[in-house]
Design an enzyme around this catalytic site. Structure first.
Site, mmCIF file in Angstrom:
data_model
loop_
_atom_site.group_PDB
_atom_site.id
_atom_site.type_symbol
_atom_site.label_atom_id
_atom_site.label_comp_id
_atom_site.label_asym_id
_atom_site.label_seq_id
_atom_site.Cartn_x
_atom_site.Cartn_y
_atom_site.Cartn_z
ATOM 1 N N LYS A 219 -18.464 22.875 16.803
ATOM 2 C CA LYS A 219 -19.771 23.204 16.864
ATOM 3 C C LYS A 219 -20.602 23.178 18.799
ATOM 4 C CE LYS A 219 -23.956 21.371 14.431
ATOM 5 N NZ LYS A 219 -25.078 21.052 15.533
ATOM 6 N N ASN A 220 -20.778 21.356 18.860
ATOM 7 C CA ASN A 220 -21.350 21.418 19.805
ATOM 8 C C ASN A 220 -21.280 21.583 21.274
ATOM 9 O OD1 ASN A 220 -23.575 20.181 17.876
ATOM 10 N ND2 ASN A 220 -23.051 17.826 18.607
ATOM 11 N N ARG B 254 -31.898 23.410 18.310
ATOM 12 C CA ARG B 254 -32.541 22.873 19.624
ATOM 13 C C ARG B 254 -31.806 22.977 20.792
ATOM 14 N NH1 ARG B 254 -35.228 18.102 22.039
ATOM 15 N NH2 ARG B 254 -33.220 17.442 23.291
ATOM 16 N N CYS C 153 -38.523 17.951 15.097
ATOM 17 C CA CYS C 153 -37.016 18.043 14.615
ATOM 18 C C CYS C 153 -37.238 17.034 13.941
ATOM 19 C CB CYS C 153 -35.842 18.405 15.169
ATOM 20 S SG CYS C 153 -34.099 18.267 13.858
ATOM 21 N N ARG D 38 -37.078 13.843 19.697
ATOM 22 C CA ARG D 38 -36.328 14.785 20.778
ATOM 23 C C ARG D 38 -37.154 15.735 21.713
ATOM 24 N NH1 ARG D 38 -31.626 17.344 16.786
ATOM 25 N NH2 ARG D 38 -30.659 16.524 18.651
ATOM 26 N N PRO D 39 -37.232 14.896 22.951
ATOM 27 C CA PRO D 39 -38.394 16.172 24.027
ATOM 28 C C PRO D 39 -37.061 16.056 24.717
ATOM 29 C CG PRO D 39 -38.061 13.289 24.065
ATOM 30 C CD PRO D 39 -37.950 13.360 22.553
ATOM 31 N N MET D 40 -37.733 16.815 26.133
ATOM 32 C CA MET D 40 -36.799 17.201 26.624
ATOM 33 C C MET D 40 -37.226 16.810 27.738
ATOM 34 S SD MET D 40 -36.433 21.504 26.159
ATOM 35 C CE MET D 40 -35.159 21.587 27.672
ATOM 36 N N ASP D 41 -38.110 15.611 28.527
ATOM 37 C CA ASP D 41 -38.227 15.027 29.591
ATOM 38 C C ASP D 41 -36.675 14.658 30.342
ATOM 39 O OD1 ASP D 41 -36.855 13.085 27.898
ATOM 40 O OD2 ASP D 41 -38.018 11.372 28.779
ATOM 41 N N ASP E 62 -24.297 11.588 14.602
ATOM 42 C CA ASP E 62 -23.993 12.286 13.466
ATOM 43 C C ASP E 62 -22.691 11.940 11.904
ATOM 44 O OD1 ASP E 62 -25.604 14.241 14.690
ATOM 45 O OD2 ASP E 62 -23.802 15.550 15.674
ATOM 46 N N ILE F 293 -29.309 6.342 17.519
ATOM 47 C CA ILE F 293 -29.741 7.347 18.905
ATOM 48 C C ILE F 293 -31.168 8.409 17.904
ATOM 49 C CG2 ILE F 293 -29.220 9.569 19.843
ATOM 50 C CD1 ILE F 293 -27.367 7.610 20.140
ATOM 51 N N ARG G 197 -25.603 25.552 8.701
ATOM 52 C CA ARG G 197 -25.217 25.619 10.673
ATOM 53 C C ARG G 197 -24.175 24.684 10.834
ATOM 54 N NH1 ARG G 197 -30.351 22.317 11.907
ATOM 55 N NH2 ARG G 197 -29.131 22.661 14.152
HETATM 56 C C1 UD1 Z 1 -26.779 16.558 21.024
HETATM 57 C C2 UD1 Z 1 -26.226 17.223 19.962
HETATM 58 C C3 UD1 Z 1 -26.388 16.307 18.309
HETATM 59 C C4 UD1 Z 1 -25.997 14.422 18.496
HETATM 60 C C5 UD1 Z 1 -27.027 14.118 19.884
HETATM 61 C C6 UD1 Z 1 -26.801 12.648 19.909
HETATM 62 C C7 UD1 Z 1 -25.467 19.506 20.443
HETATM 63 C C8 UD1 Z 1 -25.829 20.528 20.502
HETATM 64 N N1 UD1 Z 1 -26.073 18.247 19.327
HETATM 65 O O1 UD1 Z 1 -27.802 16.359 20.903
HETATM 66 O O2 UD1 Z 1 -26.297 16.773 17.139
HETATM 67 O O3 UD1 Z 1 -26.995 13.802 16.910
HETATM 68 O O4 UD1 Z 1 -25.924 15.071 20.637
HETATM 69 O O5 UD1 Z 1 -24.940 12.834 19.608
HETATM 70 O O6 UD1 Z 1 -24.793 19.055 21.150
HETATM 71 N N2 UD1 Z 1 -34.098 12.266 24.729
HETATM 72 C C9 UD1 Z 1 -34.785 12.264 25.149
HETATM 73 N N3 UD1 Z 1 -35.511 13.076 26.163
HETATM 74 C C10 UD1 Z 1 -34.572 14.368 26.185
HETATM 75 C C11 UD1 Z 1 -33.347 14.293 25.417
HETATM 76 C C12 UD1 Z 1 -33.401 13.314 24.990
HETATM 77 O O7 UD1 Z 1 -35.651 11.449 24.600
HETATM 78 O O8 UD1 Z 1 -35.184 15.464 27.534
HETATM 79 C C13 UD1 Z 1 -34.088 11.489 23.283
HETATM 80 C C14 UD1 Z 1 -33.910 12.240 22.177
HETATM 81 O O9 UD1 Z 1 -34.857 12.333 21.799
HETATM 82 C C15 UD1 Z 1 -32.460 11.331 21.456
HETATM 83 C C16 UD1 Z 1 -31.399 10.871 22.449
HETATM 84 O O10 UD1 Z 1 -32.297 11.216 23.741
HETATM 85 O O11 UD1 Z 1 -33.274 10.260 20.589
HETATM 86 C C17 UD1 Z 1 -29.984 11.908 22.167
HETATM 87 O O12 UD1 Z 1 -30.199 12.976 22.213
HETATM 88 P P1 UD1 Z 1 -29.260 14.031 23.077
HETATM 89 O O13 UD1 Z 1 -28.626 12.935 23.177
HETATM 90 O O14 UD1 Z 1 -29.866 14.427 23.879
HETATM 91 O O15 UD1 Z 1 -29.348 14.661 22.050
HETATM 92 P P2 UD1 Z 1 -28.709 16.327 21.744
HETATM 93 O O16 UD1 Z 1 -28.122 16.523 23.385
HETATM 94 O O17 UD1 Z 1 -29.958 16.650 21.401
#
Ligand code: UD1
Length: 422
Positions: free
Chosen positions: A22-23, A94, A118, A123-126, A308, A330, A400
């Protein structure tokens, strides 16, 4: 809303085919936005998250056709006529934010809704924003939407990620394929899904090196062309089904499973007393003895133990001999399955990001509620080992991420059925 009824009925035996990840698929699909030529994915999983990404890409003007019963996705982004990823779709999932980098690289502008809260953490996007800004993008937050533009085009740069985020690595990697010059991603995520994305992008003509390590180098090209790519096997689905015979007893072969996808997870299974052997077609799993031993688990980015699989591993450890300590590093708030497992007789104490699981001899069936995707399947796994009936409600989360979960488990002898609309 559907629910799932599981009745613990002893050892399992047989084979379970593992679907495409999926991912990985959710990152590969937006790659179509990078090229005018068709991108075809084979071995795609049939899941509601994939349908959500399909709807999002179609809303941007891409053509997405599902063939061979959903296992092949034929996509074309010849004519993109919209650059706004709407909140109504993004809030459902997301991973919708993965259209930002490709749209920006191809069109020079993109407007993408922030995903919002979420259930498993903020889970921010910074990190995504930081990476794209380093490539020269100008990004502003207005009305809940990220407005991104690159009026002079994207330019290669050195990007230092403060955390190895999977999504941020994917977004910036895709954008950098069409940027001018060289981009270096330091502290990049190393997940197999990143390697799969890079390998697909290379087939499309991208110049990428170092994927699978924490430094990825991308040499930008003027355009990408069409390609056909098979989606890598789903290591989380694999780990989940490997736990079924570990929990219920018996022996199950997971077809398409490979050790390198689940290395740290297999080490923990081994410590717990579960044997995993490679076969010609996949991985065979069974208990070594009658007892499951307690183990400590800390979730980490790949190649560490995957977050996961934390909920599913907890289901196993509920009946281990001794006390296991699970540390979630995480996502904050990813122990929502713990109180549900406790309804089944598990003894778990949660404090912040740590859960202590005191093994009990026997779990007991109970009505429980799925709170997120992986939590739901952990309750099903626990139900396989419990005495009596377990009814897991709110299983839309499950759909999902797991295709035909009941059919796959029925095939190895589990007593499990879906109750429509209950
Ligand atoms: C992806 C996976 C999800 C998995 C996760 C960690 C997909 C679609 N989803 O999610 O199933 O649980 O990897 O292996 O591939 N973070 C920030 N700022 C950011 C981005 C992330 O602080 O801009 C933090 C998040 O809040 C979280 C951590 O980083 O605590 C991990 O997030 P990330 O590795 O980005 O996971 P996803 O890509 O959302």
């Amino acid at each position: 809303m559907d629910s799932i009824l599981v009745t613990g009925n002893g050892p399992l035996s047989g084979q379970i085919p593992i679907a495409g990840a999926k991912n990985a698929c959710l990152a590969l699909m937006p790659a179509t936005l990078l090229s005018e030529e068709p991108l075809t994915l084979t071995n795609a999983p049939r899941l509601s998250d994939i349908r959500t990404m399909t709807a999002l890409l179609q809303s941007l003007g891409a053509e997405v056709t599902s063939l061979q019963n959903g296992q092949v996705l034929a996509m074309s982004s010849h004519d993109l006529n919209n650059h706004v990823a709407d909140y109504d779709i993004v809030r459902k999932m997301r991973a919708s934010n993965l259209v930002l980098g490709p749209m920006l690289a191809r069109l020079g502008h993109a407007v993408v809704s922030l995903p919002g809260g979420c259930a498993i953490g903020a889970r921010p996007m910074d990190l995504h924003i930081h990476g794209l800004e380093a490539l020269g993008a100008e990004i502003e937050l207005r009305d809940g939407y990220l407005h991104a533009k690159a009026p002079r085009g994207l330019k290669g740069a050195v990007v230092d990620f403060s955390f190895a985020s999977v999504g941020a690595t994917e977004n910036v990697l895709m954008a950098a394929t069409l940027a001018k010059g060289t981009t270096v991603l330091n502290n990049a995520a190393r997940e197999p899904e990143i390697v799969d994305l890079a390998s697909c992008l290379r087939k499309m003509g991208a110049r990428i090196e170092g994927d699978g390590t924490s430094v990825i180098t991308i040499e930008g090209v003027d355009r990408l062309h069409g390609a056909t790519h098979p989606v890598v096997a789903d290591r989380i689905e694999l780990g989940t089904y490997m736990l079924a015979p570990a929990i219920a007893g018996g022996e199950v072969e997971c077809l398409g499973g490979r050790l390198e996808l689940v290395g740290s997870f297999v080490e923990k299974l081994d410590e717990a007393g579960i044997s995993v052997t490679e076969t010609e077609h996949g991985l065979k799993v069974r208990r070594r003895g009658d007892v499951i031993r307690a183990v400590d688990v800390t979730t980490e980015p790949f190649p560490g133990f995957p977050t996961d699989l934390q909920a599913q591993m907890m289901a196993l450890l509920c009946t281990a001999e001794g006390t296991s300590v699970l540390e979630e590093r995480i996502f904050e708030n990813r122990f929502m399955h713990a109180p549900e497992l406790m309804r089944m007789g598990a003894q778990i104490e949660v404090q912040g990001g740590t859960a202590r699981v005191n093994g009990v001899e026997q779990l007991k069936g109970a009505p429980v509620m799925a709170t997120d995707l992986r939590a739901s399947v952990s309750l099903i796994l626990a139900g396989l080992a419990a005495e009596g009936e377990t009814v897991v409600s709110r299983v839309y989360h499950l759909d999902r991420g797991y295709e035909h979960v009941e059919t796959k488990l029925q095939a190895v002898g589990a007593k499990i059925e879906r109750i429509q609309g209950a």
